[in-house]
Design a protein around this motif. Sequence first.
Motif, PDB file in Angstrom:
ATOM      1  N   ALA A   1     -24.439   0.381 -94.121  1.00  0.00           N
ATOM      2  CA  ALA A   1     -25.702   0.504 -93.265  1.00  0.00           C
ATOM      3  C   ALA A   1     -26.883  -0.502 -94.032  1.00  0.00           C
ATOM      4  N   LYS A   2     -26.813  -0.545 -95.329  1.00  0.00           N
ATOM      5  CA  LYS A   2     -27.877  -1.681 -96.014  1.00  0.00           C
ATOM      6  C   LYS A   2     -27.539  -3.064 -95.384  1.00  0.00           C
ATOM      7  N   GLU A   3     -26.283  -3.481 -95.583  1.00  0.00           N
ATOM      8  CA  GLU A   3     -25.873  -4.735 -95.197  1.00  0.00           C
ATOM      9  C   GLU A   3     -26.079  -5.188 -93.688  1.00  0.00           C
ATOM     10  N   PHE A   4     -25.957  -4.174 -92.810  1.00  0.00           N
ATOM     11  CA  PHE A   4     -26.112  -4.088 -91.402  1.00  0.00           C
ATOM     12  C   PHE A   4     -27.702  -4.618 -91.482  1.00  0.00           C
ATOM     13  N   ILE A   5     -28.428  -3.546 -91.687  1.00  0.00           N
ATOM     14  CA  ILE A   5     -30.158  -3.948 -91.765  1.00  0.00           C
ATOM     15  C   ILE A   5     -30.412  -5.337 -92.249  1.00  0.00           C
ATOM     16  N   ARG A   6     -29.862  -5.638 -93.663  1.00  0.00           N
ATOM     17  CA  ARG A   6     -30.000  -6.843 -94.131  1.00  0.00           C
ATOM     18  C   ARG A   6     -29.711  -8.170 -93.089  1.00  0.00           C
ATOM     19  N   LEU A   7     -28.504  -8.044 -92.401  1.00  0.00           N
ATOM     20  CA  LEU A   7     -28.092  -9.133 -91.427  1.00  0.00           C
ATOM     21  C   LEU A   7     -29.134  -9.181 -90.240  1.00  0.00           C
ATOM     22  N   ILE A   8     -29.243  -7.832 -89.684  1.00  0.00           N
ATOM     23  CA  ILE A   8     -30.341  -7.819 -88.546  1.00  0.00           C
ATOM     24  C   ILE A   8     -31.658  -8.437 -88.858  1.00  0.00           C
ATOM     25  N   LYS A   9     -31.997  -8.281 -90.160  1.00  0.00           N
ATOM     26  CA  LYS A   9     -33.390  -8.886 -90.604  1.00  0.00           C
ATOM     27  C   LYS A   9     -33.142 -10.241 -90.411  1.00  0.00           C
ATOM     28  N   ILE A  10     -31.940 -10.962 -91.019  1.00  0.00           N
ATOM     29  CA  ILE A  10     -31.805 -12.194 -90.918  1.00  0.00           C
ATOM     30  C   ILE A  10     -31.617 -12.932 -89.569  1.00  0.00           C
ATOM     31  N   ILE A  11     -31.161 -12.337 -88.768  1.00  0.00           N
ATOM     32  CA  ILE A  11     -31.060 -12.851 -87.395  1.00  0.00           C
ATOM     33  C   ILE A  11     -32.219 -12.900 -86.778  1.00  0.00           C
ATOM     34  N   VAL A  12     -33.025 -11.611 -86.927  1.00  0.00           N
ATOM     35  CA  VAL A  12     -34.429 -11.608 -86.288  1.00  0.00           C
ATOM     36  C   VAL A  12     -35.413 -12.759 -86.763  1.00  0.00           C
ATOM     37  N   SER A  13     -35.306 -12.902 -87.883  1.00  0.00           N
ATOM     38  CA  SER A  13     -36.205 -13.865 -88.689  1.00  0.00           C
ATOM     39  C   SER A  13     -35.943 -15.424 -88.284  1.00  0.00           C
ATOM     40  N   LYS A  14     -34.554 -15.687 -87.874  1.00  0.00           N
ATOM     41  CA  LYS A  14     -34.250 -16.930 -87.244  1.00  0.00           C
ATOM     42  C   LYS A  14     -34.322 -17.244 -85.794  1.00  0.00           C
ATOM     43  N   SER A  15     -34.587 -16.099 -85.114  1.00  0.00           N
ATOM     44  CA  SER A  15     -34.762 -16.180 -83.728  1.00  0.00           C
ATOM     45  C   SER A  15     -36.241 -16.826 -83.160  1.00  0.00           C
TER      46      SER A  15
ATOM     47  N   ALA B   1     -34.614   8.619 -84.383  1.00  0.00           N
ATOM     48  CA  ALA B   1     -33.352   9.389 -84.375  1.00  0.00           C
ATOM     49  C   ALA B   1     -32.129   8.799 -83.976  1.00  0.00           C
ATOM     50  N   TRP B   2     -32.281   7.895 -82.811  1.00  0.00           N
ATOM     51  CA  TRP B   2     -30.771   7.271 -82.502  1.00  0.00           C
ATOM     52  C   TRP B   2     -30.452   6.315 -83.659  1.00  0.00           C
ATOM     53  N   THR B   3     -31.488   5.614 -83.877  1.00  0.00           N
ATOM     54  CA  THR B   3     -30.927   4.534 -84.988  1.00  0.00           C
ATOM     55  C   THR B   3     -30.384   5.329 -86.185  1.00  0.00           C
ATOM     56  N   GLU B   4     -30.864   6.285 -86.619  1.00  0.00           N
ATOM     57  CA  GLU B   4     -30.566   7.217 -87.691  1.00  0.00           C
ATOM     58  C   GLU B   4     -29.098   7.498 -87.546  1.00  0.00           C
ATOM     59  N   SER B   5     -29.049   7.981 -86.366  1.00  0.00           N
ATOM     60  CA  SER B   5     -27.289   8.717 -85.811  1.00  0.00           C
ATOM     61  C   SER B   5     -26.460   7.329 -85.955  1.00  0.00           C
ATOM     62  N   ILE B   6     -26.871   6.011 -85.661  1.00  0.00           N
ATOM     63  CA  ILE B   6     -25.894   5.087 -85.693  1.00  0.00           C
ATOM     64  C   ILE B   6     -25.728   4.573 -86.974  1.00  0.00           C
ATOM     65  N   LEU B   7     -26.673   4.588 -87.878  1.00  0.00           N
ATOM     66  CA  LEU B   7     -26.642   4.410 -89.434  1.00  0.00           C
ATOM     67  C   LEU B   7     -25.783   5.276 -90.024  1.00  0.00           C
ATOM     68  N   ARG B   8     -25.918   6.393 -89.637  1.00  0.00           N
ATOM     69  CA  ARG B   8     -25.052   7.645 -90.290  1.00  0.00           C
ATOM     70  C   ARG B   8     -23.456   7.474 -90.096  1.00  0.00           C
ATOM     71  N   LYS B   9     -23.341   6.485 -89.138  1.00  0.00           N
ATOM     72  CA  LYS B   9     -21.805   6.370 -88.813  1.00  0.00           C
ATOM     73  C   LYS B   9     -21.027   5.591 -90.088  1.00  0.00           C
ATOM     74  N   LEU B  10     -22.222   4.848 -90.591  1.00  0.00           N
ATOM     75  CA  LEU B  10     -21.605   3.666 -91.761  1.00  0.00           C
ATOM     76  C   LEU B  10     -21.779   4.405 -93.114  1.00  0.00           C
ATOM     77  N   ASP B  11     -21.124   4.119 -94.074  1.00  0.00           N
ATOM     78  CA  ASP B  11     -21.469   4.391 -95.522  1.00  0.00           C
ATOM     79  C   ASP B  11     -22.941   3.524 -95.877  1.00  0.00           C
ATOM     80  N   GLU B  12     -23.214   4.076 -96.870  1.00  0.00           N
ATOM     81  CA  GLU B  12     -24.604   3.559 -97.400  1.00  0.00           C
ATOM     82  C   GLU B  12     -24.660   2.012 -97.455  1.00  0.00           C
ATOM     83  N   GLN B  13     -23.604   1.513 -98.227  1.00  0.00           N
ATOM     84  CA  GLN B  13     -23.541   0.156 -98.477  1.00  0.00           C
ATOM     85  C   GLN B  13     -23.505  -0.728 -97.437  1.00  0.00           C
TER      86      GLN B  13
END
Length: 136
Positions: free
Chosen positions: A122-136, A108-120
């Motif tokens: 939000a998807k870009e944010f998730i894509r970038l987080i996945k890259i960061i985590v995969s390289k950690s 619910a908290w994550t959804e509320s954060i993502l809803r502050k962004l437009d769809e594009q």
Amino acid sequence: MDYKTLAKELFEYIIKTHKPSLEERGHYSRGEMGILICLNFNEGGVTSGHLSEYLSVSTGRVATALKSLEKKGLVVRRTDVTDKRKVIVFITDSGKQFMIDKYNEGIAWTESILRKLDEQDAKEFIRLIKIIVSKS
């Protein structure tokens, strides 16, 4: 690109707008939450030594956290039936429900954060987080 300047900008922004995390509002330490997460994914239970390695903390800190979690009814320690010298830690049904509740709060908290962004974005944010985590 000056990554250090960007990092400072992000860090200072987070500090200025910091709200207490769920752990700070509740009565659970990060260690306790780490133990519950580990146990939630290990239905057969684990030893306190395994928890110590998993969390990269001393066995003494694990013992303190386990005592607190036992008091709260979220974990139980049992002697291993095949090796009486070993103690296995299990998550209780109350602990499982607690983790389901925390998971739902997190979604619910994550959804509320993502809803502050437009769809594009939000998807870009998730894509970038996945890259960061995969390289950690």
